[in-house]
Design an enzyme around this catalytic site. Structure first.
Site, mmCIF file in Angstrom:
data_model
loop_
_atom_site.group_PDB
_atom_site.id
_atom_site.type_symbol
_atom_site.label_atom_id
_atom_site.label_comp_id
_atom_site.label_asym_id
_atom_site.label_seq_id
_atom_site.Cartn_x
_atom_site.Cartn_y
_atom_site.Cartn_z
ATOM 1 N N SER A 37 0.820 -1.197 0.000
ATOM 2 C CA SER A 37 0.000 0.000 0.000
ATOM 3 C C SER A 37 0.865 1.263 0.000
ATOM 4 O O SER A 37 1.660 1.466 -0.924
ATOM 5 C CB SER A 37 -0.963 -0.038 1.196
ATOM 6 N N ASP A 45 -10.075 -4.566 -4.321
ATOM 7 C CA ASP A 45 -9.453 -3.612 -3.402
ATOM 8 C C ASP A 45 -10.158 -2.266 -3.539
ATOM 9 O O ASP A 45 -10.154 -1.658 -4.612
ATOM 10 C CB ASP A 45 -7.963 -3.471 -3.730
ATOM 11 N N HIS A 58 -7.989 -5.229 0.070
ATOM 12 C CA HIS A 58 -6.756 -4.516 0.408
ATOM 13 C C HIS A 58 -5.977 -5.339 1.441
ATOM 14 O O HIS A 58 -6.098 -5.121 2.652
ATOM 15 C CB HIS A 58 -7.096 -3.132 0.965
#
Length: 260
Positions: A116, A205, A234
């Site tokens: 991320s 996601d 995610h």
């Protein structure tokens, strides 16, 4: 001799939490391939709940309790704080210097892994390691999980979040965004770039919509690139069935570029 990876957690994660969340790939790399994975904490502390880009709770007391819990877990951390008007990334330079100093003191590293926000930072470091730390060779491999580039709408009247969530076609997305001025260089891999890039993202996601990861993918047109898409959200996938070909590609990248 073990191969070494530096690992960069995501927003609201510590190195410890990222190690736990990535237990699948971590265990395979450490136990089967004798790799050393160094998980580091993002250096920027989020001082209060008001600095978060979302609300923890509509109830003030509950929100305070939840934020205190984040502090207790040492996860009130990030690599930068994104501000929309004007678009800027507060503390980015500080965090980038922190990663480079860590690599200088603890490296050299064969690879870098990020998730991320940490994946965006990992891409930046991998693309520019020769400039940031001339004594360090290019990484053999960079594993970018739910990564993204720094972009803003080409049309100032467009809403950035709507572009991220409402556009699913990457060509259309690319036509509607620009790399944020001042940060373009970080997402441009050099012409002699020989780092193998492994991109992983989830088809569901919603925190980092996969069109953002696919846009980042498009910036590596000249690189050795392998993309793996899972059907989750995610997260760092941990199922062996998904990870086995990923780890095989990592191993292939490490073996194809032996240290001299």
């Amino acid at each position: 001799m073990s191969r070494k990876f530096v690992c960069l957690p995501g927003y609201l994660q510590s190195g410890k939490v990222f190690a736990e969340k990535s237990s699948g790939i971590r265990k395979i790399l450490t136990k089967k391939y004798n790799c050393q994975l160094d998980y580091i904490d993002p250096p920027i502390l989020i001082p209060n709940k008001e600095e978060l880009p979302f609300t923890l709770s509509e109830d003030e007391n509950e929100a305070n309790t939840k934020f205190s819990g984040l502090v207790d877990l040492n996860v009130n951390r990030c690599w930068w704080s994104h501000k929309s008007t004007p678009c800027r990334y507060e503390h980015f330079d500080e965090a980038l210097s922190y990663v480079v100093d860590y690599i200088k003191e603890n490296g050299p590293y064969d690879g870098i892994i990020g998730f991320s926000q940490g994946a965006a930072m990992a891409a930046i470091v991998a693309n520019n390691i020769n400039k940031l730390l001339p004594s360090h060779e290019n990484f053999k491999v960079a594993v970018i999980i739910s990564g993204f580039a720094f972009v803003e709408p080409k049309n100032p009247e467009d809403d950035r979040e709507k572009l991220n969530t409402e556009i699913t076609d990457v060509l259309t997305y690319t036509e509607n965004v620009n790399l944020v001025p001042g940060y373009e260089k970080y997402f441009q891999a050099p012409t002699d770039f020989d780092t193998s890039i492994i991109l992983i993202y989830g088809s569901n996601d919603f925190a980092v919509p996969n069109v953002r990861s696919r846009h980042l993918e498009s910036l590596y047109a000249l690189a050795v690139l392998n993309t793996f898409v899972h059907d989750g959200g995610h997260l760092v996938p941990n199922k062996k069935q998904f990870l086995n070909p990923v780890v095989e590609q990592i191993e292939s990248s490490l073996e194809s570029k032996p240290n001299l």
